[in-house]
Design an enzyme around this catalytic site. Structure first.
Site, PDB file in Angstrom:
ATOM      1  N   HIS A  87      90.622 -16.350  69.021  1.00 30.21           N
ATOM      2  CA  HIS A  87      90.081 -17.512  68.316  1.00 30.21           C
ATOM      3  C   HIS A  87      89.918 -18.696  69.243  1.00 30.21           C
ATOM      4  CE1 HIS A  87      91.070 -15.937  64.068  1.00 30.21           C
ATOM      5  NE2 HIS A  87      89.833 -15.707  64.417  1.00 30.21           N
ATOM      6  N   ARG A 107      77.640  -4.606  60.840  1.00 29.53           N
ATOM      7  CA  ARG A 107      78.673  -3.573  60.961  1.00 29.53           C
ATOM      8  C   ARG A 107      79.728  -3.833  59.881  1.00 29.53           C
ATOM      9  NH1 ARG A 107      77.656  -4.836  66.798  1.00 29.53           N
ATOM     10  NH2 ARG A 107      77.323  -2.884  67.933  1.00 29.53           N
ATOM     11  N   ARG A 145      74.992  -1.376  57.510  1.00 31.78           N
ATOM     12  CA  ARG A 145      75.353  -0.027  57.972  1.00 31.78           C
ATOM     13  C   ARG A 145      76.625   0.406  57.272  1.00 31.78           C
ATOM     14  NH1 ARG A 145      76.909   1.032  64.165  1.00 31.78           N
ATOM     15  NH2 ARG A 145      78.828  -0.014  63.532  1.00 31.78           N
ATOM     16  N   GLU A 161      71.832   7.736  67.594  1.00 37.70           N
ATOM     17  CA  GLU A 161      72.742   7.422  68.706  1.00 37.70           C
ATOM     18  C   GLU A 161      73.349   8.682  69.314  1.00 37.70           C
ATOM     19  OE1 GLU A 161      75.536   4.560  67.165  1.00 37.70           O
ATOM     20  OE2 GLU A 161      75.576   5.492  65.196  1.00 37.70           O
ATOM     21  N   ASN A 187      74.428   1.928  72.536  1.00 39.08           N
ATOM     22  CA  ASN A 187      75.818   1.922  73.015  1.00 39.08           C
ATOM     23  C   ASN A 187      76.385   3.344  73.011  1.00 39.08           C
ATOM     24  OD1 ASN A 187      75.437  -0.793  72.928  1.00 39.08           O
ATOM     25  ND2 ASN A 187      76.627  -1.122  71.065  1.00 39.08           N
ATOM     26  N   ASP A 188      76.169   4.015  71.893  1.00 41.22           N
ATOM     27  CA  ASP A 188      76.655   5.392  71.813  1.00 41.22           C
ATOM     28  C   ASP A 188      75.704   6.364  72.493  1.00 41.22           C
ATOM     29  OD1 ASP A 188      79.192   5.481  70.532  1.00 41.22           O
ATOM     30  OD2 ASP A 188      78.227   4.707  68.730  1.00 41.22           O
ATOM     31  N   ARG A 194      82.134   4.664  76.770  1.00 38.60           N
ATOM     32  CA  ARG A 194      81.658   3.274  76.786  1.00 38.60           C
ATOM     33  C   ARG A 194      82.770   2.251  76.950  1.00 38.60           C
ATOM     34  NH1 ARG A 194      79.560   2.584  70.519  1.00 38.60           N
ATOM     35  NH2 ARG A 194      80.051   0.387  70.645  1.00 38.60           N
ATOM     36  N   CYS A 200      69.188  -1.371  68.474  1.00 42.63           N
ATOM     37  CA  CYS A 200      70.220  -2.360  68.118  1.00 42.63           C
ATOM     38  C   CYS A 200      71.468  -2.273  68.999  1.00 42.63           C
ATOM     39  CB  CYS A 200      70.607  -2.241  66.654  1.00 42.63           C
ATOM     40  SG  CYS A 200      71.432  -0.704  66.250  1.00 42.63           S
TER      41      CYS A 200
HETATM   42  C1  PEP Z   1      75.433   1.573  69.102  1.00 38.88           C
HETATM   43  O1  PEP Z   1      76.090   2.598  69.202  1.00 38.88           O
HETATM   44  O2  PEP Z   1      74.551   1.211  69.917  1.00 38.88           O
HETATM   45  C2  PEP Z   1      75.656   0.648  67.983  1.00 38.88           C
HETATM   46  C3  PEP Z   1      74.893  -0.396  67.785  1.00 38.88           C
HETATM   47  O3  PEP Z   1      76.711   0.897  67.178  1.00 38.88           O
HETATM   48  P1  PEP Z   1      78.243   0.558  67.567  1.00 38.88           P
HETATM   49  O4  PEP Z   1      78.218  -0.291  68.803  1.00 38.88           O
HETATM   50  O5  PEP Z   1      78.794  -0.136  66.384  1.00 38.88           O
HETATM   51  O6  PEP Z   1      78.817   1.905  67.790  1.00 38.88           O
HETATM   52 MG    MG Z   2      77.245   3.364  67.577  1.00 34.12          MG
END
Ligand code: PEP
Ligand code: MG
Length: 764
Positions: free
Chosen positions: A381, A488, A524, A623, A646-647, A657, A694
């Site tokens: 914070h 999320r 989501r 993903e 990301n995934d 990751r 995303c």
């Molecule tokens: C991703 O995997 O790119 C994604 C946006 O979902 P998260 O980062 O919540 O796994």
């Molecule tokens: Mg993901």
């Protein structure tokens, strides 16, 4: 002579067409070396913070020696050139007393050396160096001609930004893109007596005197002590808690620029102070005979321990809040309240092992120019507050308490995580310039807030925001994001002690929707597992949690979790613009199962006469690489797709990751990743279904540029990235981006792609 004129003309032309100083420099040295049959033509630049000479471009020396060959400005023959400020020609350079050999360059075979200083406005910028194997290939007579080339290169270096810092090529860090002012990157190899490296947690640059935050009594000094009058202790505790509640309320009411999310921080402190279980625990301790201070210590320790067991880093950092608030109560119990009225008389960088939001509020004033913490957390914070107060913050400076003395002159760089102790004039001036650039840039970016993300030749896409907490919603408006591309929902689940009921979820989603002012929100469903676990939901230990029972796999096996969430989302779709998205889709079977459940729940709501949007758009997150391969089939089940890079990257490249040991392998510019994203976008185009990206990569300039060129309809990112990406898009041309994409998709090396994009984006 013709050759020389041709060469000058060509160099001028290269400079006019400049695709970026680094690329231009490489082209020039190669041209000169090729054209004049010189074995080596190199450029060394003086580089901050230490003014060392770094090899920046070379034709003839090994490629890997670029950026790695470094010497002080007084070393070697090139150092001598700078000392003299005049050209130097040497035969048999290896015999010269000032000769310095670099193993990585492979240069011992040369028999001539000609060094020419690169100077601009009587300032040494670096040196242009020629070397030949043939002892007669160069002579002193060549000096005037080469000096003219040096003049051209000096101009390029001075005006092309090479003097201050040339960012490392090949990496998609924002520092190397034109959409942000450059960040300060010192050479990594240096002995860094006066340089401390931490983790950047709130951007900006601060300069001032070091001042230690003085805090007297902490929990570690509280020993078990007993009381004969527990009643008194309990009422002391109540008084102190009430006093602190009043103080917090006063403080928040009196800060007129306290944002929505900052207020939420103090609200959470107030909630903790009023939390009956927290109070009950302390009172029980007192009833056992302990003093209020010791009972408080035990309770705080127990609560922290509970939070520390949670895997999610955000929630683990909530343990800090408990410690902060506990410390505030303790100080008041002991009559040891910190002096809230400390007035700083000079520009100050505050140093502490850690800082609580309340302490930060207490010391916040014009003269506070930065915060340097030995500990701290990026999503603490205090970090959130520092960002909204625009106080630069660097955390994780593990040795700062030993290395910095009260009163030391410091420059703190919240963009790179660097802290300079007693910086040289050069560094001070350098930062002055960077600060000016950043100010100008953020003013320019702010003017883009209400402008559309459209290329110069009219190609348009949406720039959306990723959010997770209610406190993120004001940022959406602040940074001018169009919609919410990813909400999320794990967060509201993570910060509770039981699953929220359907009604509670409706309440949570309604608040988010109200906070984003009519924008469409892509909600989501739960993405549990991997690195996100609930303290109240035992998913069991797994060998490979990312490859295990996570995300939609959990939802599909747990009707009791999945169905209420779907109903809650359907219910808010009745009077808000909502889209429903499912994470980690990778088979047709599970997609059909999802649709069946959705239809059943729609029917159930219809039977109960509860309103919902019957045409609620349904999306799949792509993903998992396998999903891309069957995307045309999956698209028969879904209205839209969002790519979670990301995934996707971790699954494509087999790189965790969250594992810093393999972080350098996690590269969104890997050709396999780009080809896969392109394949997914093409499949959606073919099917006429909208697609967005995303993952974090969507908020980085190089990837955003490529994803735009691939034709994706939207990019969704951390809200603060929106202005820079918008600027990039508005400065781009769609046809040029398409051509760059075509070139990149022919390449099979991510470094080559990085270099190419550095040049392509430079100057946009
Ligand atoms: C991703 O995997 O790119 C994604 C946006 O979902 P998260 O980062 O919540 O796994
Ligand atoms: Mg993901």
């Amino acid at each position: 002579m013709k050759t020389k004129y041709y060469l000058f003309e060509k160099i001028c032309q290269i400079m006019a067409d400049a695709s970026g100083p680094r690329h231009t420099l490489m082209t020039i040295v190669k041209l000169v070396a090729d054209h004049l049959h010189i074995d080596v033509c190199s450029v060394y630049m003086i580089t901050p913070p230490d003014g060392d000479l770094v090899l920046r471009a070379s034709a003839g020396l090994r490629l890997e020696s670029i950026d790695t060959i470094t010497m002080t400005a007084h070393e070697g023959l090139t150092g001598l050139v700078l000392e003299k400020g005049a050209p130097l020609f040497v035969k048999k350079p290896a015999d010269h007393p000032r000769y310095k050999y670099f193993e990585s360059s492979g240069e011992e075979r040369f028999s001539t050396y000609l060094g020419i200083p690169l100077r601009q406005h009587r300032r040494n910028l670096g040196a242009l160096v020629f070397q030949t194997v043939d002892p007669d290939a160069l002579s002193e007579k060549d000096i005037p001609f080469f000096s003219t080339i040096a003049g051209q290169i000096a101009a390029l270096a001075s005006y092309g930004g090479l003097v201050k810092n040339t960012p490392p090529d090949g990496k998609d860090d924002a520092a190397s893109t034109p959409s942000r002012p450059r960040d300060f990157v010192p050479p990594p190899h240096k002995a860094e007596r006066n340089l401390l490296r931490g983790i950047p947690a709130s951007p900006g640059i601060g300069e001032g005197q070091a001042h230690y935050l003085v805090r007297s009594i902490g929990f570690d000094q509280i020993r078990p002590e007993y009381t004969d009058s527990p009643g008194n202790e309990i009422s002391r505790l109540e008084t102190v808690a009430q006093q602190l509640r009043d103080e917090i309320r006063n403080m928040t009411e009196n800060i007129d620029d306290l944002s929505f999310q900052d207020a939420a921080i103090f609200e959470s402190h107030l909630m903790m102070l009023s939390d009956p279980s927290f109070r009950k625990d302390i009172v029980e301790g007192i009833r056992k005979g302990y003093t209020a201070a010791y009972a408080l210590k035990q309770t705080v320790a127990r609560h922290i321990q509970r939070f520390m067991k949670i895997d999610d880093p955000y929630l683990r950092e909530r343990a800090k809040d408990i410690e902060d608030i506990g410390r505030q109560v303790l100080a008041r119990l002991l009559g040891d309240t910190p002096d809230q009225s400390t007035t700083l008389t000079a520009d100050t960088i505050l140093i502490a092992s850690d800082i609580s939001p309340l302490e930060l509020i207490a010391v916040r004033q014009k003269r506070l120019k930065g915060l340097a913490l030995a500990g701290g957390g990026r999503t603490s914070h205090a970090a959130i507050l520092a960002k909204s107060f625009e106080i630069p913050l660097v955390i994780g400076l593990s040795d700062i308490l030993d290395r910095v003395q009260e009163g030391d002159h410091l420059i703190l760089d919240g963009n790179s995580g660097l802290v300079f102790r007693s910086p040289s004039e050069d560094i001070i001036n350098e930062y002055k310039q960077i600060r000016g650039e950043k100010k100008r840039l953020s003013r320019r970016l702010h003017t883009l807030k209400d402008k559309p993300p459209v290329t110069k030749d009219g190609h348009r896409l949406s720039l959306n925001a990723n959010i997770g907490l209610l406190s993120d919603t004001p940022l959406v408006q602040l940074y001018g994001a169009q919609d919410i591309g990813l909400y999320r929902t794990e967060f509201p689940f993570l910060i509770r002690s039981t699953f929220p009921t359907e009604d509670e979820q409706v309440d949570i989603y309604e608040k988010i929707l109200a906070g984003v002012d009519g924008r469409t929100v892509t909600i989501r469903t739960l993405d549990l597992g991997g690195d996100k676990f609930l303290s109240y939901f035992d998913a069991g230990k797994e060998q490979n949690p990312y490859l295990g029972w996570r995300s939609i796999r959990v939802s599909l096996e747990r009707d009791d979790i999945f169905r209420p969430q779907i109903r809650a989302i359907l219910r808010v779709s009745g009077n808000h613009r909502v889209r429903l998205m499912f994470p980690m889709i990778c088979s047709l079977g599970e997609s059909k199962k999802i649709l069946r459940i959705l239809e059943e729940e729609k029917q159930a709501l219809a039977d109960r006469k509860i309103a919902f949007d019957p045409h609620l758009p349904i999306g799949a997150m792509v993903e998992v690489p396998g999903a891309v391969k069957i995307l045309p089939a999956l698209l028969t089940c879904f209205d839209f797709v969002s790519i979670g890079t990301n995934d996707l990257i971790q699954y494509m490249l087999a790189v965790d990751r969250n594992n810093p040991k393999v972080a350098s392998l996690y590269n969104p510019l890997h050709p396999a990743v780009l080809l896969t994203v392109q394949e997914a976008i093409s499949a959606c185009k073919q099917a006429g279904k909208p697609i967005s990206v995303c993952g974090e990569a969507a908020g980085t300039p190089k990837c955003a540029y490529l994803f735009m060129a691939m034709g994706c309809d939207a990019l969704s990112m951390t809200p603060s990235n929106v202005p820079a990406i918008k600027r990039l898009i508005r400065n781009s041309r769609w046809d040029k981006a398409r051509a760059d994409l075509a070139a990149v998709l022919e390449m099979s090396d991510e470094d080559e792609i990085g270099l190419y994009l550095n040049a392509a984006l430079n100057g946009l």
